[in-house]
Structure formats: structure tokens, C-alpha cells
Design an enzyme around this catalytic site. Structure first.
Site, PDB file in Angstrom:
ATOM      1  N   GLY A 127       3.413 -15.335  -1.077  1.00  0.00           N
ATOM      2  CA  GLY A 127       4.438 -16.071  -1.804  1.00  0.00           C
ATOM      3  C   GLY A 127       5.175 -15.182  -2.780  1.00  0.00           C
ATOM      4  O   GLY A 127       4.549 -14.546  -3.635  1.00  0.00           O
ATOM      5  N   THR A 185       0.822  -1.205   0.000  1.00  0.00           N
ATOM      6  CA  THR A 185       0.000   0.000   0.000  1.00  0.00           C
ATOM      7  C   THR A 185       0.860   1.262   0.000  1.00  0.00           C
ATOM      8  O   THR A 185       0.329   2.366  -0.089  1.00  0.00           O
ATOM      9  CB  THR A 185      -0.907   0.022   1.249  1.00  0.00           C
ATOM     10  OG1 THR A 185      -0.095  -0.109   2.414  1.00  0.00           O
ATOM     11  CG2 THR A 185      -1.923  -1.106   1.200  1.00  0.00           C
ATOM     12  N   ALA A 186       2.163   1.111   0.092  1.00  0.00           N
ATOM     13  CA  ALA A 186       3.073   2.263   0.141  1.00  0.00           C
ATOM     14  C   ALA A 186       4.018   2.216  -1.049  1.00  0.00           C
ATOM     15  O   ALA A 186       5.230   2.071  -0.901  1.00  0.00           O
ATOM     16  CB  ALA A 186       3.857   2.270   1.449  1.00  0.00           C
ATOM     17  N   CYS A 236       9.020 -19.751 -11.842  1.00  0.00           N
ATOM     18  CA  CYS A 236       9.440 -18.395 -11.489  1.00  0.00           C
ATOM     19  C   CYS A 236      10.943 -18.349 -11.202  1.00  0.00           C
ATOM     20  O   CYS A 236      11.486 -19.239 -10.548  1.00  0.00           O
ATOM     21  CB  CYS A 236       8.667 -17.917 -10.265  1.00  0.00           C
ATOM     22  SG  CYS A 236       9.055 -16.235  -9.766  1.00  0.00           S
ATOM     23  N   GLY A 264       8.248 -15.729  -5.330  1.00  0.00           N
ATOM     24  CA  GLY A 264       9.282 -16.494  -6.005  1.00  0.00           C
ATOM     25  C   GLY A 264       9.329 -17.990  -5.848  1.00  0.00           C
ATOM     26  O   GLY A 264      10.250 -18.610  -6.387  1.00  0.00           O
TER      27      GLY A 264
END
Length: 387
Positions: free
Chosen positions: A215, A166-167, A222, A217
Site C-alpha cells: 500500500g 532492496t535497490a 496520508c 498512499g
């Protein structure tokens, strides 16, 4: 307890799914009595397993079939399905290209613009079959196509990136997605991810997330951990994020499910995630192995087509059975990759857990030898757990 790496730098020990084991308690129960139902947003499902929004895993047909079987499939709104009217020839090219030419081909194919009309069409195709339409986009994609998704009548929206917070700081020329505002304005539940920490999970829940994905990676295709050096092993990440969920529930009375996303291959992996605190799991490669999967026996990472820093690869997972065999059985393999629901119910019965909430409370031990102890013949002969 922190471990000193060197002067001025300490670290906390974190554990992966392969390093832990579940301990039976004083009670057992018949697996038929194990209740695996769960809720995400306003949707209840019998099976706490979600097929990840990857082009080799979920297309319209897979999303419909998963819904019919009691699970859930998420369609990638920034992939092949929304760039091409007919994705089949494109998927054929991806399956046939050599490994050395794979990344350049992906960068070429994914340079084709996303078509908003196809976003709407794919959602409506799923809905017209009576299935649950769950879709996924990056924060940038959510900004562009959120209104189209809502208009098309989707049931769930997953806003996903390698790391979501959120930042988020952006250059002055770019306005980042306001997650709280987006969740507030969307007429459907919005799941947010991915994250691996208590603090970020709590912030995402306060922003209005209907679920939080955990999660960074661990996925089979991935390469973010190798490319970026970023991630936390899943057992510890899930436990931390589940603690945030529990504290948020105590504070607000709002229960927000935590979904373990990535790195899970067998039924045992799923059981251990739930025991660490997850409410459900999101998996890719196990479903990429089914006959109905669009990947033709291949599975590739979502960040593979990046034009500047690819963080994924294509792996050959093969085809081992139908979606029904892999999800609900009957199993044709002995390595834990078939009948995932049966494995979960049997584990719950062995542990005496009547429902997922009780499964989250079972005892967990550190057991790095769990998968190798006494398995010398299986390993030598490439059988069962030694495959």
C-alpha cells in the site's frame, strides 16, 4: 490490456477496493466455522488485523489491549511515545491546535530527539503486560535502534517507509540499510514495506522479510498520492504482491504473508483485501475512533511532521466505541465500522470460505456501482452506507 494514454505512453488499468465485489459460490457455512487464524513470523493470531504504527492509533495501552483481544498493535518508534517521557500533554496539544497551525506544531513537536532509553522502556512496558511487542521504524530508524529493539526483547520489527526496495541508491556520504543483512542479523522476524508491485515484493521476500506490507498512499490521513503522485489502487496492488508470494512459496517452500496496509475503513474493505490475496490487513483510522486510542478522536499521517515535505494531515475521525466493539463487537453502528472480525467471519460464511486461504480464492468481479446501487435513501438521509 494496456491502454494508450498518448503516443509513446501506455498504462495498465488498476482497481481500488471500492471498485470490486465478492461473488458467493455454491457453498455457504455458519460464520462460527470460519477460521480466521494466521501467522506472521513465529506468532499466530486469531484476528488478521494489525493496528498501524501511528501516534494517534497505538500507544502501550492500545498495544496491550489489541494483543489481549487476539489482534496485534504496532508501536511507532519514531513518534511521540519515544520522544517524550510523558506523551499525554503532547497529544493534548495535537488534538487542540487549529488546522492552520497543525503542521508547524507537528514539526516543532517531532523535532524533539528520539531517546533510545524510551525505545527500550516502551517495549518492556508492553512485554511486562504479557502482550506481543511489535514495533516499527523507518530504514534509517532501524539502523539506529535495531540493536536496542533486539535487546529490549521485541517480538516483531516492522521496517516501513512510503516506498521500500532492496535497490536503494544513496549519496556517497550515506550508507543505506542493507535489508537482507538486517533481516539476517536481527534475532526477531522483520516485516518490510511498503510496496505495490510483484517485483519488489519478490525481492523483499528474497531479502528475508517475514511479511511484506502492501500500500502506497491509500491511508485516510496520508497525502502522498496528492503530494507525490505515486501509488497503485489497493485491489490491484494486493493481487500483484500476492502473486509474488505464491511464486516465492512454490520456489522455496517459505510462505511469507502479504499485509494490505491503508485505506480500509469497513469490514467489507477487509474482506475484499483478503479476497484479492492478502493474508492480513493493517488499519489506522478505524482504531483511531476507539475510546482507548491515544489520538483523542484525531488521526494523522506518519509523514506529517516532515520538516521539508509533509505528506499527511490530521483528520477528525471522532470516537464511536470501545476497541472491543470496533474489533469484535457487539456493533453499535450499522455502517460496517464496528465488529470487524464479525464482518469477516460472516462474509466468509456467505462465500463458503472455511479459512483465509479459501477466502483468497473466492470470485471477484469489477463492480463500481457496488456501494451506490439502490442506496439513494441511505445517501440522502446520511444513514448506513450513506454516512
Amino acid at each position: 490490456m494496456d491502454i494508450q494514454i498518448g503516443r509513446g505512453k501506455t498504462a495498465r488499468r488498476a482497481y481500488g477496493i471500492d471498485e470490486i465485489a465478492l461473488v458467493p459460490g455454491t457453498r455457504t457455512l455458519d460464520p462460527a466455522l470460519a477460521d480466521t487464524t494466521w501467522r506472521i513470523g513465529n506468532i499466530e493470531r486469531e484476528i488478521p488485523i494489525i493496528a498501524s504504527a501511528m501516534d494517534g492509533v497505538v500507544d502501550v495501552r492500545m498495544a496491550v489491549r489489541l494483543s489481549e483481544l487476539g489482534a496485534l498493535g504496532v508501536l511507532n518508534l519514531e513518534g511521540i511515545q519515544t520522544r517524550y517521557d510523558n506523551p499525554e500533554p503532547i497529544l493534548d496539544r495535537i488534538a487542540l491546535v487549529s488546522k492552520d497551525e497543525f503542521v508547524p506544531l507537528m514539526q516543532e513537536l517531532y523535532a524533539e530527539p528520539i531517546k533510545p532509553e524510551l525505545v527500550k522502556q516502551r517495549i518492556q512496558e508492553i512485554k511486562s503486560s504479557g502482550a506481543i511487542a511489535a514495533v516499527s521504524a523507518t530504514p534509517v530508524g532501524a539502523t539506529k535502534y535495531g540493536s536496542v529493539v533486539a535487546e529490549a526483547g521485541a517480538d516483531l520489527f516492522f521496517v516501513q517507509a512510503t516506498v521500500v526496495s532492496t535497490a536503494h541508491l544513496s549519496p556517497e556520504s550515506i550508507t543505506p540499510l542493507d535489508l537482507a543483512q538486517f533481516c539476517r542479523e536481527m534475532p526477531i522476524p522483520v516485516a518490510l514495506g511498503n510496496c505495490v508491485s510483484y517485483e519488489v515484493t519478490l525481492n523483499l521476500m528474497k531479502a528475508g522479510a517475514a511479511a511484506v506490507l502492501v500500500g502506497i498512499g491509500p491511508g485516510a490521513a496520508c497525502t502522498s498520492r496528492g503530494v507525490l503522485g505515486v501509488g497503485v489502487p489497493q485491489a490491484s496492488a494486493i493481487a500483484d504482491c500476492a502473486a509474488a508470494r505464491d511464486d516465492y512459496y512454490k520456489e522455496t517452500g517459505n510462505y511469507v504473508p502479504v499485509i494490505a496496509d491503508g485505506g480500509l475503513i469497513t469490514g467489507g474493505d477487509i474482506c475484499k483485501c483478503i479476497a484479492c490475496g492478502a493474508d492480513g490487513v493493517m488499519i489506522g483510522s478505524p482504531f483511531a475512533r476507539c475510546v482507548e486510542a491515544p489520538g483523542r478522536g484525531y488521526h494523522w499521517g506518519m509523514a506529517t511532521p516532515s520538516p521539508v515535505l509533509p505528506r499527511g494531515t490530521r483528520i477528525n475521525v471522532g470516537t464511536t466505541g470501545t476497541l472491543e466493539q470496533i474489533l469484535t463487537g457487539p456493533a453499535q453502528l450499522d455502517d460496517g465500522t464496528h465488529n470487524l472480525l464479525g464482518a469477516l467471519k460472516t462474509s466468509m460464511g456467505t462465500l463458503g470460505a472455511k479459512n483465509l486461504k479459501e477466502m483468497q480464492q473466492v470470485e471477484v468481479v469489477i463492480a463500481p456501482s457496488l456501494l451506490t446501487e439502490g442506496k439513494v435513501y441511505q445517501k440522502a438521509q446520511h444513514l448506513g452506507m450513506g454516512k
